[in-house]
Design a protein around this motif. Structure first.
Motif, short mmCIF file in Angstrom:
data_model
loop_
_atom_site.label_atom_id
_atom_site.label_comp_id
_atom_site.label_asym_id
_atom_site.label_seq_id
_atom_site.Cartn_x
_atom_site.Cartn_y
_atom_site.Cartn_z
N ASP A 94 1.63 11.50 26.55
CA ASP A 94 0.41 11.03 26.56
C ASP A 94 -0.39 11.36 28.30
O ASP A 94 -1.70 11.63 27.04
CB ASP A 94 0.47 9.73 27.20
CG ASP A 94 1.24 8.69 26.61
OD1 ASP A 94 0.71 8.51 25.10
OD2 ASP A 94 2.45 7.76 27.19
N ALA A 95 -0.08 12.57 28.58
CA ALA A 95 -1.00 13.87 29.05
C ALA A 95 -1.68 14.46 28.22
O ALA A 95 -2.78 14.83 28.83
CB ALA A 95 0.18 13.70 29.91
N VAL A 140 -8.51 5.46 17.91
CA VAL A 140 -9.85 5.97 18.85
C VAL A 140 -11.39 5.38 18.91
O VAL A 140 -11.43 5.36 19.78
CB VAL A 140 -9.30 7.00 19.45
CG1 VAL A 140 -10.94 7.71 20.67
CG2 VAL A 140 -8.46 7.62 19.94
N HIS A 141 -11.84 5.05 18.10
CA HIS A 141 -13.09 5.27 17.24
C HIS A 141 -13.62 3.55 17.83
O HIS A 141 -15.11 3.87 18.86
CB HIS A 141 -13.07 4.71 15.73
CG HIS A 141 -14.88 4.54 15.32
ND1 HIS A 141 -15.59 5.86 15.43
CD2 HIS A 141 -15.27 4.08 14.98
CE1 HIS A 141 -16.91 5.32 14.37
NE2 HIS A 141 -16.90 4.67 14.32
N ALA A 142 -13.13 2.74 18.92
CA ALA A 142 -13.91 1.55 18.76
C ALA A 142 -12.93 1.72 20.35
O ALA A 142 -14.49 1.17 21.31
CB ALA A 142 -12.32 0.28 18.99
N PRO A 165 -9.79 9.52 30.59
CA PRO A 165 -9.18 8.89 29.69
C PRO A 165 -8.00 8.17 29.17
O PRO A 165 -7.47 7.48 28.56
CB PRO A 165 -9.10 10.28 29.25
CG PRO A 165 -10.04 11.87 29.63
CD PRO A 165 -10.08 10.66 31.27
N ALA A 166 -7.26 8.03 30.62
CA ALA A 166 -5.91 7.72 30.84
C ALA A 166 -6.02 6.28 30.38
O ALA A 166 -5.54 6.26 30.40
CB ALA A 166 -5.38 8.48 32.01
N GLU A 167 -6.79 5.70 31.45
CA GLU A 167 -7.34 4.50 31.51
C GLU A 167 -7.66 3.80 30.37
O GLU A 167 -7.48 3.15 29.14
CB GLU A 167 -8.95 4.20 32.28
CG GLU A 167 -8.73 2.29 32.35
CD GLU A 167 -9.93 2.26 33.25
OE1 GLU A 167 -10.19 1.39 33.25
OE2 GLU A 167 -10.77 3.02 34.07
N VAL A 168 -8.50 4.56 29.24
CA VAL A 168 -8.51 4.63 27.73
C VAL A 168 -7.09 4.30 27.22
O VAL A 168 -7.09 3.61 26.13
CB VAL A 168 -9.41 4.97 27.31
CG1 VAL A 168 -10.30 5.16 26.16
CG2 VAL A 168 -10.86 4.82 28.08
N TRP A 169 -6.77 5.82 27.29
CA TRP A 169 -5.34 5.83 26.17
C TRP A 169 -4.41 4.74 26.39
O TRP A 169 -3.77 4.76 25.71
CB TRP A 169 -4.80 6.99 26.22
CG TRP A 169 -3.59 7.34 25.46
CD1 TRP A 169 -2.03 7.73 26.06
CD2 TRP A 169 -3.97 7.63 24.04
NE1 TRP A 169 -1.93 7.86 25.51
CE2 TRP A 169 -2.18 8.15 23.34
CE3 TRP A 169 -4.86 7.79 23.05
CZ2 TRP A 169 -1.98 7.90 22.68
CZ3 TRP A 169 -4.20 7.35 22.57
CH2 TRP A 169 -3.16 7.90 22.04
N LYS A 170 -4.24 3.77 28.14
CA LYS A 170 -3.29 3.09 27.95
C LYS A 170 -3.65 1.55 26.94
O LYS A 170 -2.96 1.13 26.23
CB LYS A 170 -3.68 2.19 29.48
CG LYS A 170 -3.08 3.05 30.38
CD LYS A 170 -2.94 3.05 31.75
CE LYS A 170 -2.48 3.92 32.74
NZ LYS A 170 -3.06 2.86 34.19
#
Length: 497
Positions: free
Chosen positions: A233-234, A336-338, A348-353
């Motif tokens: 994830d990181a 990811v597109h949305a 990015p870490a917040e979005v990846w969650k």
């Protein structure tokens, strides 16, 4: 190919894998047959064509010229300067036209076989549409005059549709064209070795993001490799979702470069539709709300450029199933597109969650199933299915228990050679990324085989198979021991078990 007294240099140790590609290139470069010959090297961007051709030129003492998107006069001047450096001419000489330039290139092979590389040849043809005819005429006139050259012209390009047209039946270069080589992505096993990842689950996760494109490891993430499964994830956040890394905009650039000036907005939407489950042209059109003709043109463009693949359904060959061919595009448009607007503003870490659950539930099951099909076709021992597979594809049948177009699917349908149009059925399998597989999965396959038999399919040799990334129950292991099912886990996919 004529025999040669010239030794064939081995592949340099700094070239990863690519044994077959290197052997083909070096044999062509050292071919001693009289007369100029022409080879074609094609493949999508970032796959290592230029690296291979530059290495070939360095090892053999050949000539390399990389074309750029500039005006014809600038290309000719740059070519003249490159020829001056190569031949040791003290003052660069400028060519006034391609007739003179091509003659100078052919003259390089008057004493020995020598590779002459024109990389990104389509750029030159866009600037000078008559160049294919100039090449053809120059070789013909030399033959007629008895001035045979042993130049081994290697014309390379990333524009797949244009490369096909340049060397198609209507092209003057068709008469000269010899070997044709496609440099594609590394397969999933090669990619794991290239990235130096031993853990099969981590290797598959990374492959679902960057695929087998060699350039991404060194040039696009600066050799940043996940330290282990807990670092995945990181790693995603500091590479593909990191605005300071080249990989961040790569999906956008790929589409921009590959599809030229067509409707990129529609192309993005079409890829998103396919990545999230639309498998047919009609489904994509319905999802986007666009006319079928516009959708068909867009999908054709994406297929021609190698970004989409269309494969016949294993049970209904008249039905074409679409899938995104490039994993990075499937990752982008499936997960990811949305979230792109949020990535411009937030960590990015917040979005990846928010994106990770979609990645797990949408992207990974599709990617895992495709890797299972590749294993069945390219890595499984013939004894696994009783014969060497010819095709491995997804298969669907209408589900009589549910109305509204519901389907019963098999993720890995393996067929071998045979008299039947589709080939003899060797195996029907399910692939599950995120659930432990158990006896009900086997019962589903048995029911599907019974339906196929009722429909007239010969299922006598078909072996049920379960492909599971999360493992198998003890009961299913017992069924495997009894010879009732083939089980394929991550270790077996990666040749570790």
């Amino acid at each position: 190919m004529a025999s040669s007294d010239l030794s064939l240099p081995g592949k340099p140790e700094w070239v990863f894998d690519r044994e077959a590609e290197w052997d083909a290139l070096i044999a062509f470069a050292r071919d001693t047959a009289p007369g100029a010959r022409l080879g074609v090297v094609s493949g999508r961007l970032r796959q290592g064509k230029t690296f291979l051709l530059e290495t070939l030129s360095a090892v053999t003492g050949g000539f390399y010229f990389g074309a750029q998107q500039v005006a014809e006069a600038e290309s000719l001047n740059r070519l003249g300067e490159a020829l001056a450096r190569y031949t040791g001419t003290p003052v660069p000489f400028h060519r006034h036209g391609w007739e003179e330039a091509v003659e100078a290139l052919l003259a390089l092979g008057e004493e020995r076989p020598v590779p002459v590389v024109l990389d990104e040849f389509p750029h030159l043809v866009r600037q000078s549409p008559a160049l294919p005819s100039v090449l053809h005429n120059a070789c013909r006139l030399r033959r007629q005059a008895g001035r045979l050259s042993q130049a081994r012209l290697l014309l390379s390009g990333s524009s797949l549709p244009l490369m096909r047209r340049l060397f198609g039946p209507a092209s003057p270069l068709r008469e000269l064209a010899g070997p044709s080589l496609t440099v594609g992505p590394l397969d999933y096993r090669q990619a794991a070795r290239f990235w130096g990842i031993d853990d099969p689950r981590l290797a598959l996760l990374v492959h679902a993001v960057v695929g087998g494109t060699p350039a991404y490891r060194h040039d696009y993430v600066e050799d940043d490799v996940p330290a282990g499964p807990d670092d995945f994830d990181a790693w995603v956040c500091r590479t593909v979702l990191n605005r300071r890394r080249r990989l961040y905009q790569e999906a956008h650039h790929l589409l921009q470069e590959e599809t030229d000036h067509w409707d990129r907005a529609l192309s993005h939407s079409a890829l998103s539709a396919v990545a999230t489950g639309c498998a047919t042209q009609g489904q994509v059109a319905d999802c986007l709300g666009t006319p079928l003709t516009d959708t068909a043109r867009c999908l054709t463009l994406l297929r021609e450029n190698g970004l989409l693949e269309s494969e016949p359904d294993a049970f209904r060959p008249h039905v074409a199933r679409l899938r995104v061919a490039e994993p990075l595009l499937a990752f982008e448009h499936g997960a990811v597109h949305a979230h792109r607007p949020a990535l411009e503003q937030r960590d990015p870490a917040e979005v990846w969650k928010h994106a990770r659950p979609v990645f797990d539930s949408v992207v990974m099951p599709v990617h895992f199933a495709q890797v299972c099909r590749e294993w069945a076709l390219n890595f499984a021992d013939p004894a696994v299915f009783g014969a060497r597979p010819v095709t491995a594809a997804r298969g669907t049948l209408p589900d009589p228990a549910h109305a509204g177009g519901a389907e019963t699917a098999a993720d890995v349908v393996v067929r071998g050679p045979g008299d039947a149009r589709a080939g003899v059925l060797l195996s029907v399998g399910l692939a599950r990324w995120d659930e432990v597989m158990d006896v009900p999965h086997l019962e589903h396959l048995r029911g599907l085989l019974a339906r196929l038999s009722d429909l007239g399919e010969d299922v006598g040799r078909a072996r049920p198979a379960c492909y599971g990334a999360a493992g198998f129950s003890d009961a299913l292991r017992a069924a495997e021991a009894a010879g009732e099912v083939v089980l394929v886990g991550l270790d077996r996919l990666y040749g570790q078990g």
